[in-house]
Design an enzyme around this catalytic site. Structure first.
Site, PDB file in Angstrom:
ATOM      1  N   GLU A 280     -24.479   5.607  -0.838  1.00 29.29           N
ATOM      2  CA  GLU A 280     -23.616   4.449  -0.579  1.00 29.29           C
ATOM      3  C   GLU A 280     -23.637   4.103   0.907  1.00 29.29           C
ATOM      4  OE1 GLU A 280     -21.559   2.667  -3.233  1.00 29.29           O
ATOM      5  OE2 GLU A 280     -23.345   3.512  -4.114  1.00 29.29           O
ATOM      6  N   ARG A 281     -22.765   3.186   1.314  1.00 24.76           N
ATOM      7  CA  ARG A 281     -22.786   2.724   2.705  1.00 24.76           C
ATOM      8  C   ARG A 281     -22.350   3.821   3.678  1.00 24.76           C
ATOM      9  NH1 ARG A 281     -21.430  -1.869  -0.328  1.00 24.76           N
ATOM     10  NH2 ARG A 281     -19.407  -0.964  -0.738  1.00 24.76           N
TER      11      ARG A 281
ATOM     12  N   LYS B   1     -14.387   0.468  -6.901  1.00 25.09           N
ATOM     13  CA  LYS B   1     -14.627   1.882  -7.245  1.00 25.09           C
ATOM     14  C   LYS B   1     -14.321   2.812  -6.068  1.00 25.09           C
ATOM     15  CE  LYS B   1     -18.989   1.150  -8.299  1.00 25.09           C
ATOM     16  NZ  LYS B   1     -19.022  -0.304  -8.057  1.00 25.09           N
TER      17      LYS B   1
HETATM   18  N1  LIG Z   1      -6.760  -1.710  -5.048  1.00 22.44           N
HETATM   19  C1  LIG Z   1      -7.173  -2.636  -4.178  1.00 22.44           C
HETATM   20  N2  LIG Z   1      -6.292  -3.347  -3.463  1.00 22.44           N
HETATM   21  C2  LIG Z   1      -6.700  -4.284  -2.603  1.00 22.44           C
HETATM   22  N3  LIG Z   1      -7.983  -4.591  -2.369  1.00 22.44           N
HETATM   23  C3  LIG Z   1      -8.913  -3.926  -3.036  1.00 22.44           C
HETATM   24  C4  LIG Z   1      -8.572  -2.908  -3.984  1.00 22.44           C
HETATM   25  N4  LIG Z   1      -9.701  -2.411  -4.502  1.00 22.44           N
HETATM   26  C5  LIG Z   1     -10.715  -3.083  -3.913  1.00 22.44           C
HETATM   27  N5  LIG Z   1     -10.248  -3.992  -3.036  1.00 22.44           N
HETATM   28  C6  LIG Z   1     -11.078  -4.903  -2.207  1.00 22.44           C
HETATM   29  O1  LIG Z   1     -12.374  -5.018  -2.769  1.00 22.44           O
HETATM   30  C7  LIG Z   1     -13.353  -4.568  -1.834  1.00 22.44           C
HETATM   31  C8  LIG Z   1     -14.462  -3.829  -2.554  1.00 22.44           C
HETATM   32  O2  LIG Z   1     -13.958  -2.609  -3.071  1.00 22.44           O
HETATM   33  P1  LIG Z   1     -14.860  -1.305  -3.129  1.00 22.44           P
HETATM   34  O3  LIG Z   1     -15.620  -1.125  -1.878  1.00 22.44           O
HETATM   35  O4  LIG Z   1     -13.976  -0.195  -3.571  1.00 22.44           O
HETATM   36  O5  LIG Z   1     -15.855  -1.728  -4.296  1.00 22.44           O
HETATM   37  P2  LIG Z   1     -16.977  -0.850  -5.000  1.00 22.44           P
HETATM   38  O6  LIG Z   1     -16.779  -1.019  -6.458  1.00 22.44           O
HETATM   39  O7  LIG Z   1     -16.959   0.523  -4.461  1.00 22.44           O
HETATM   40  O8  LIG Z   1     -18.284  -1.630  -4.543  1.00 22.44           O
HETATM   41  P3  LIG Z   1     -19.808  -1.112  -4.419  1.00 22.44           P
HETATM   42  O9  LIG Z   1     -20.390  -1.124  -5.785  1.00 22.44           O
HETATM   43  O10 LIG Z   1     -20.439  -2.133  -3.538  1.00 22.44           O
HETATM   44  O11 LIG Z   1     -19.767   0.257  -3.807  1.00 22.44           O
HETATM   45  C9  LIG Z   1     -12.592  -3.708  -0.846  1.00 22.44           C
HETATM   46  O12 LIG Z   1     -13.204  -3.698   0.410  1.00 22.44           O
HETATM   47  C10 LIG Z   1     -11.242  -4.344  -0.814  1.00 22.44           C
HETATM   48  O13 LIG Z   1     -11.216  -5.413   0.087  1.00 22.44           O
HETATM   49 MG   LIG Z   2     -18.368   1.640  -3.421  1.00 21.38          MG
END
Ligand SMILES: Nc1ncnc2c1ncn2[C@@H]1O[C@H](COP(=O)(O)OP(=O)(O)OP(=O)(O)O)[C@@H](O)[C@H]1O
Ligand SMILES: [Mg+2]
Length: 444
Positions: free
Chosen positions: A192-193, A166
């Site tokens: 968030e972080r 996300k």
């Molecule tokens: N489009 C992408 N291409 C390559 N790697 C990706 C991509 N999207 C996510 N990732 C990998 O997945 C990890 C987690 O993604 P992200 O931090 O966006 O998740 P999130 O859904 O925001 O998680 P949270 O709910 O913990 O906030 C990233 O640090 C990255 O390593």
């Molecule tokens: Mg996130």
């Protein structure tokens, strides 16, 4: 010099966590009024409710330690308000507009000239503006531009469980859309972080976007009062740019679920009993009120992108459902898709958009989307059949569609620009025209 000197002071009567009760013999403050402890820090309190005709139940919004029973308290005479103006751009603020980017507060002289706006502004009258095809904001991401268009003045949500991408997708949107649109961007980091704030700042800096972006952060290290208000501060600045400066605004919020969570925490602390699915009932009207402020009028537009964390990957969570009702386009990110190595990990069949109409995206795009969705739908059911009887038993037409679907799924993956520094792999940007041409090629 301030508006408050005439008021009689209050006295701190009790402290319980972040809830502080202040007694006033006269001049009881208003709901949502800011009060200040008469200490060196001038610790801010926010009036959350009034009781017994003489007591203000307050929240320790700054989370300051050292407030004591018997401290005297001064009324401000106004609710929580922030300065608004171009001076806010390029900086990082907390919900009270205190800088958190390590740079100094704005000059007193500058501050005194700036307009102040309460963050609890009442919802304004919405005028619905008809979207034209040229109001589509290209994201450069094939799967988004094709299935869940980002349209000026509308709301798009990225929904998904932990770690499905996300935040990365939001960063790519900021990078791609803000670079091309020239609009003012406002970012709200909610619960968030902390590290992600630094990463965002760096990304904006690298792409020369700080000059058009203001950031508000109430991250997970902050108390729930700040986390529950930070989005309102961001929206207040967005409304100023829309209404006073007649601008188009892009508002990014990561993560709107954390807003609900923080609101819930605050309610629990001040002793309201949570109900429906663990959520305190008035939260849902608060969410609605907040979402209503994210809209457009004759002055300008607010186009909003928000992430929605899905607890335990359960899309039926009442808070998740509630926010989804407010969105025009919903991008669902899925762990199952991510596990197949597909990036962005969009679950196409679960994603949806009310903006995918011939009037908005045009006849060609619309017709293609109907065809592609049918092929992908068929693919889902054929997968089950193939698992039992094998691919060779399919009719020629089915096999043809099955292979097209596989090609399409592959086509909708792409490398992100914001990941380039980390992976060393060059990011990709596709115009909507590229995307439509590529799809036509596959399904011809
Ligand atoms: N489009 C992408 N291409 C390559 N790697 C990706 C991509 N999207 C996510 N990732 C990998 O997945 C990890 C987690 O993604 P992200 O931090 O966006 O998740 P999130 O859904 O925001 O998680 P949270 O709910 O913990 O906030 C990233 O640090 C990255 O390593
Ligand atoms: Mg996130």
């Amino acid at each position: 010099m301030s508006r408050n000197t005439a008021y009689k002071k209050g006295v701190v009567r009790s402290l319980k966590g972040i809830v502080i009760k202040v007694r006033f013999d006269q001049d009881l403050p208003d709901l949502n009024e800011m009060l200040y402890i008469d200490n060196e820090k001038k610790s801010p309190l926010l009036v959350s409710s009034l009781s017994h005709g003489d007591t203000a139940v307050c929240l320790n919004i700054g989370g300051d330690y050292g407030i004591q029973k018997g401290d005297t308290v001064t009324r401000s005479g106004h609710s929580l308000e922030i300065p608004v103006g171009t001076e806010m751009i390029g900086r990082v603020w907390d919900t009270m507009a205190r800088p958190i980017d390590g740079k100094p507060q704005l000059d007193d002289e500058v501050l005194s000239k700036m307009i102040k706006r309460p963050i609890f502004a009442p919802a304004f009258q919405e005028t619905s503006l008809k979207n034209r095809p040229d109001d589509i904001l290209e994201t450069g991401m094939k799967v988004l531009d094709f299935f869940t268009p980002f349209v000026k003045g509308r709301k798009i949500g990225i929904v998904g469980g932990a770690g499905v991408g996300k935040t990365v997708l939001t960063m790519e949107m900021i990078n791609n859309v803000a670079t091309h649109s020239g609009a003012i961007s406002i970012f709200a980091g909610i619960g968030e972080r902390i590290r992600e704030g630094h990463e965002l700042y760096k990304t904006l800096q690298d792409n020369d976007l700080l000059k058009t972006t203001a950031m508000f952060f109430g991250q997970m290290n902050e108390n729930p009062v700040q986390r529950s208000l930070i989005g309102l501060s961001a929206i207040t600045l967005a409304e100023y740019f829309r209404d006073d400066e007649k601008k188009d605004i892009l508002l990014f919020a990561d993560n709107m679920y954390r807003y609900i969570q923080a609101r819930n925490e605050v309610s629990t602390i001040i002793d309201q009993t949570p109900a429906e699915g663990g959520y305190e009932p008035t939260i849902f009207s608060d969410v609605k009120a907040l979402q209503d402020r994210l809209s457009s009028n004759e002055n300008g537009s607010i186009t909003a992108l928000q992430t929605i964390y899905v607890p335990a990957d359960d899309l039926s969570d009442p808070a998740v459902q509630m926010i989804q009702h407010e969105l025009d386009s919903i991008i669902v990110l899925s762990r199952v898709v991510a596990a197949q190595g597909i990036r962005p990990a969009v679950d196409i069949m679960a994603s949806s958009s009310s903006l995918l109409t011939p009037e908005i995206v045009g006849e060609r795009h619309y017709a293609l989307s109907v065809r592609v969705q049918a092929i992908l739908q068929k693919y889902e059911s054929l997968k089950g059949i193939i698992a039992i009887i094998g691919e060779s038993e399919l009719s020629t037409e089915d096999r043809d569609d099955y292979n097209k679907a596989k090609k399409l799924i592959q086509f909708f993956t792409q490398k992100f620009n914001v990941m380039e520094k980390m992976t060393g792999i060059k990011g990709e940007y596709f115009t909507r025209e590229d995307t439509l041409n590529g799809i036509e090629e596959i399904i011809k």
